[in-house]
Design an enzyme around this catalytic site. Structure first.
Site, mmCIF file in Angstrom:
data_model
loop_
_atom_site.group_PDB
_atom_site.id
_atom_site.type_symbol
_atom_site.label_atom_id
_atom_site.label_comp_id
_atom_site.label_asym_id
_atom_site.label_seq_id
_atom_site.Cartn_x
_atom_site.Cartn_y
_atom_site.Cartn_z
ATOM 1 C CG ASP A 13 -1.849 -1.209 1.239
ATOM 2 O OD1 ASP A 13 -2.185 -1.716 0.151
ATOM 3 O OD2 ASP A 13 -2.181 -1.671 2.340
ATOM 4 C CE LYS A 16 2.270 -2.353 -4.345
ATOM 5 N NZ LYS A 16 2.010 -1.994 -2.934
ATOM 6 N N GLY A 40 -4.595 -4.277 -3.787
ATOM 7 C CA GLY A 40 -5.588 -3.246 -4.099
ATOM 8 C C GLY A 40 -4.821 -2.000 -4.463
ATOM 9 C CG HIS A 41 -2.084 -1.951 -6.986
ATOM 10 N ND1 HIS A 41 -1.168 -2.477 -7.847
ATOM 11 C CD2 HIS A 41 -1.809 -2.519 -5.781
ATOM 12 C CE1 HIS A 41 -0.387 -3.331 -7.192
ATOM 13 N NE2 HIS A 41 -0.765 -3.378 -5.943
ATOM 14 C CD GLN A 223 0.755 -8.905 -2.648
ATOM 15 O OE1 GLN A 223 1.443 -9.529 -3.428
ATOM 16 N NE2 GLN A 223 -0.502 -8.617 -2.920
HETATM 17 P P1 GDP Z 1 -0.870 0.391 -3.526
HETATM 18 O O1 GDP Z 1 -1.454 -0.905 -3.084
HETATM 19 O O2 GDP Z 1 0.594 0.459 -3.279
HETATM 20 O O3 GDP Z 1 -1.233 0.758 -4.929
HETATM 21 O O4 GDP Z 1 -1.516 1.509 -2.577
HETATM 22 P P2 GDP Z 1 -3.063 1.619 -2.126
HETATM 23 O O5 GDP Z 1 -3.880 2.077 -3.257
HETATM 24 O O6 GDP Z 1 -3.498 0.372 -1.434
HETATM 25 O O7 GDP Z 1 -2.954 2.696 -0.972
HETATM 26 C C1 GDP Z 1 -2.435 3.961 -1.210
HETATM 27 C C2 GDP Z 1 -3.503 4.983 -0.805
HETATM 28 O O8 GDP Z 1 -2.914 6.264 -0.698
HETATM 29 C C3 GDP Z 1 -4.606 5.134 -1.835
HETATM 30 O O9 GDP Z 1 -5.796 5.501 -1.186
HETATM 31 C C4 GDP Z 1 -4.095 6.272 -2.711
HETATM 32 O O10 GDP Z 1 -5.161 6.980 -3.361
HETATM 33 C C5 GDP Z 1 -3.444 7.147 -1.677
HETATM 34 N N1 GDP Z 1 -2.281 7.933 -2.137
HETATM 35 C C6 GDP Z 1 -1.307 7.595 -3.028
HETATM 36 N N2 GDP Z 1 -0.372 8.564 -3.093
HETATM 37 C C7 GDP Z 1 -0.752 9.518 -2.205
HETATM 38 C C8 GDP Z 1 -0.178 10.762 -1.780
HETATM 39 O O11 GDP Z 1 0.894 11.176 -2.202
HETATM 40 N N3 GDP Z 1 -0.864 11.471 -0.823
HETATM 41 C C9 GDP Z 1 -2.034 11.042 -0.293
HETATM 42 N N4 GDP Z 1 -2.624 11.799 0.630
HETATM 43 N N5 GDP Z 1 -2.603 9.879 -0.674
HETATM 44 C C10 GDP Z 1 -1.960 9.122 -1.600
HETATM 45 P P1 IMO Z 2 -0.945 -4.182 -2.252
HETATM 46 O O1 IMO Z 2 -0.503 -4.707 -3.596
HETATM 47 C C1 IMO Z 2 -0.994 -4.667 2.084
HETATM 48 C C2 IMO Z 2 -1.043 -8.764 3.632
HETATM 49 C C3 IMO Z 2 -2.304 -9.215 4.336
HETATM 50 C C4 IMO Z 2 -1.741 -10.230 5.302
HETATM 51 C C5 IMO Z 2 -0.613 -10.874 4.498
HETATM 52 C C6 IMO Z 2 -0.996 -12.175 3.827
HETATM 53 O O2 IMO Z 2 -2.242 -3.469 -2.296
HETATM 54 O O3 IMO Z 2 0.139 -3.398 -1.605
HETATM 55 P P2 IMO Z 2 -2.535 -12.868 1.786
HETATM 56 O O4 IMO Z 2 -3.915 -12.436 1.406
HETATM 57 O O5 IMO Z 2 -1.502 -12.553 0.768
HETATM 58 O O6 IMO Z 2 -2.504 -14.283 2.253
HETATM 59 O O7 IMO Z 2 -2.194 -11.987 3.098
HETATM 60 O O8 IMO Z 2 -0.240 -9.912 3.515
HETATM 61 N N1 IMO Z 2 -1.257 -8.232 2.258
HETATM 62 C C7 IMO Z 2 -1.205 -6.937 1.946
HETATM 63 N N2 IMO Z 2 -1.028 -5.855 2.724
HETATM 64 N N3 IMO Z 2 -1.101 -4.526 0.744
HETATM 65 C C8 IMO Z 2 -1.255 -5.607 -0.052
HETATM 66 O O9 IMO Z 2 -1.228 -5.526 -1.406
HETATM 67 C C9 IMO Z 2 -1.340 -6.887 0.548
HETATM 68 N N4 IMO Z 2 -1.517 -8.141 0.075
HETATM 69 C C10 IMO Z 2 -1.441 -8.947 1.135
HETATM 70 O O10 IMO Z 2 -2.936 -8.157 5.001
HETATM 71 O O11 IMO Z 2 -1.160 -9.572 6.401
HETATM 72 MG MG MG Z 3 -2.944 -1.626 -1.761
#
Ligand code: GDP
Ligand code: IMO
Ligand code: MG
Length: 422
Positions: A13, A16, A40-41, A223
């Protein structure tokens, strides 16, 4: 041409999706190399928000091809929901989304096994997203799995039923869990039609021929490195190699083909699910980071655990990935803090160290923090480095100096254009 990589350096998270979506316009192909719908991106642009789980984050750029590589595990149900969202948004994908035939399939009984296994772990729960990731990769390495290419084979149903039966026998060792297998199976079978309609390719030929033809490829990680099956906080990890080495096995490219390795870190740190997190804050500061950063899981909605940036942890993941440049996201979340801290070392049994211990889960590990004054003005949406307040520039310079890698981009908000490119 080389293949560049974007991956998360913490526990996932890191942002990416946003960075891949931004950079995708510079590439011909975006390819996911591991993970599955546990990811979840989040992408935000033109006032819209999308969360991608299986589909690469280059899909909203009109010219780019997007490959779901063989290292990915696909749940046809999630994929079909994602495709529906693209249709609703008027995004055409038919000629731009490709699936590697060697990608493994997540069956409904993989999800059932995931749920039953987690449930039986009690306090030792990993905090899995329950998307069936662990059981699917287990069947892959156990040489029992079904692959995307298998759905075109005449014996597909036979093999599906045999694997399902095996799963049902395995389930007998666990206490029962609530799961409507019949309904899930019906949805799964229906969703297979969506998968059938996509372009299936030999991903390794596709990527290597593209490289030979001079195409630019961006590999998108899921991840984060601390969730890597080998180098993460085992056993509180996911079941794939999330580090840059995973690109080679997950797409079928040689190590010599890897170009830039772009590592993403938040300006602080989060983790969702169980497991060690040295800099976690259990106080009001942690709450403020969560509220300000909107730190709730993009896949499960769970609150994310929050803490300060952890420099020994980042040095470790920079090392195992061979990171060549850094991206710092969510710096705007720190706007509200009078003081900002960073862990510079750990203390284990009274001894100061820079190294992550073999079993971080078992050790009493105290982070040693350094603090500095915050900037306390909004950075939201700043795109020009020079427009940053001095304290924010100093923070960036400090992290660069501590990690000895250049920060080439700083993200100042969730939207696509809220980015400083240096
Ligand atoms: P990913 O899994 O690495 O793609 O990241 P996620 O989407 O799970 O979580 C990142 C969260 O931070 C999302 O809600 C994005 O919309 C938000 N986000 C990304 N870059 C920024 C930033 O520079 N500032 C803020 N405030 N939010 C951001
Ligand atoms: P993105 O791509 C954050 C965590 C889960 C759990 C562990 C194992 O959005 O960054 P799994 O479902 O793979 O068996 O879970 O890994 N986990 C993540 N945490 N971002 C993710 O993906 C994750 N994918 C798995 O919360 O602790
Ligand atoms: Mg994510």
């Amino acid at each position: 041409m080389a293949i560049d990589v974007i991956l998360g350096l913490q526990w996932g998270d890191e942002g990416k999706g946003k960075i891949v979506d931004y950079l995708a316009s510079d590439y011909d192909i975006v390819a996911r190399f591991q993970g599955g719908p546990n990811a979840g991106h989040t992408l935000k642009f033109d006032g819209k928000k999308f969360v991608l789980h299986t589909i690469p984050s280059g899909i909203f750029r009109t010219e780019q091809k997007n490959l779901i590589g063989n290292g990915v595990v696909i749940d046809p149900i999630t994929l079909s929901k994602e495709l529906d969202k693209l249709r609703d948004a008027g995004v055409s994908f038919e000629d731009r989304l490709l699936v590697s035939k060697k990608a493994h399939l997540i069956l409904p009984t993989h999800r059932l096994l995931d749920a039953a296994s987690e449930n039986a772990k009690g306090k030792a729960k990993i905090g899995s997203t329950l998307k069936g990731i662990g059981p699917t990769y287990m069947d892959k390495t156990g040489r029992n799995g079904l692959r995307a290419g298998d759905i075109a084979r005449t014996n597909f149903m036979e093999r599906y039923l045999a694997l399902k039966e095996k799963h049902l026998s395995l389930l007998e060792i666990y206490p029962p869990v609530d799961f409507d297998l019949e309904a899930e199976e019906a949805r799964w079978m229906e969703s297979l039609n969506e998968l059938r309609a996509l372009q299936m390719v030999e991903g390794e030929y596709y990527i290597n021929e593209a490289l030979k033809a001079g195409k630019k490829i961006l590999a998108e990680g899921a991840q984060g490195s601390m969730l890597d099956i080998d180098y993460g906080t085992y056993p509180f990890v996911t079941s794939s190699n999330t580090i840059s080495a995973g690109v080679c096995t997950g797409l079928g490219v040689a190590p010599s083909q890897i170009g830039e390795v772009i590592g993403i870190t938040k300006a602080y740190c989060t983790r969702v699910g169980s497991g060690p997190f040295p800099t976690e804050l259990h106080d009001e500061t942690g709450e403020r980071l969560r509220a300000e950063g909107g730190e709730f899981g993009a896949t499960t909605g769970r609150p994310r655990r929050c803490g300060w940036i952890d420099l020994p942890q980042l040095r470790y993941t920079i090392m195992v990935n061979g990171v060549t440049q850094l991206v710092m996201t969510k710096i705007d979340v720190l706007n509200i803090f009078e003081e900002i801290s960073a862990a510079v070392a750990y203390k284990i049994d009274g001894v100061e160290t820079q190294a992550l211990p073999y079993d971080i889960c078992d050790q009493e590990l105290q982070p040693i923090f350094e603090s500095r004054k915050g900037w306390e003005v909004t950075l939201d949406g700043i795109t020009d480095f020079d427009a940053l307040p001095k304290a924010a520039k100093d923070y960036i310079a400090y992290i660069e100096q501590q990690l000895n890698v250049r920060i080439s981009m700083v993200s100042t908000g969730p939207e696509r254009e809220k980015l400083i490119v240096r």
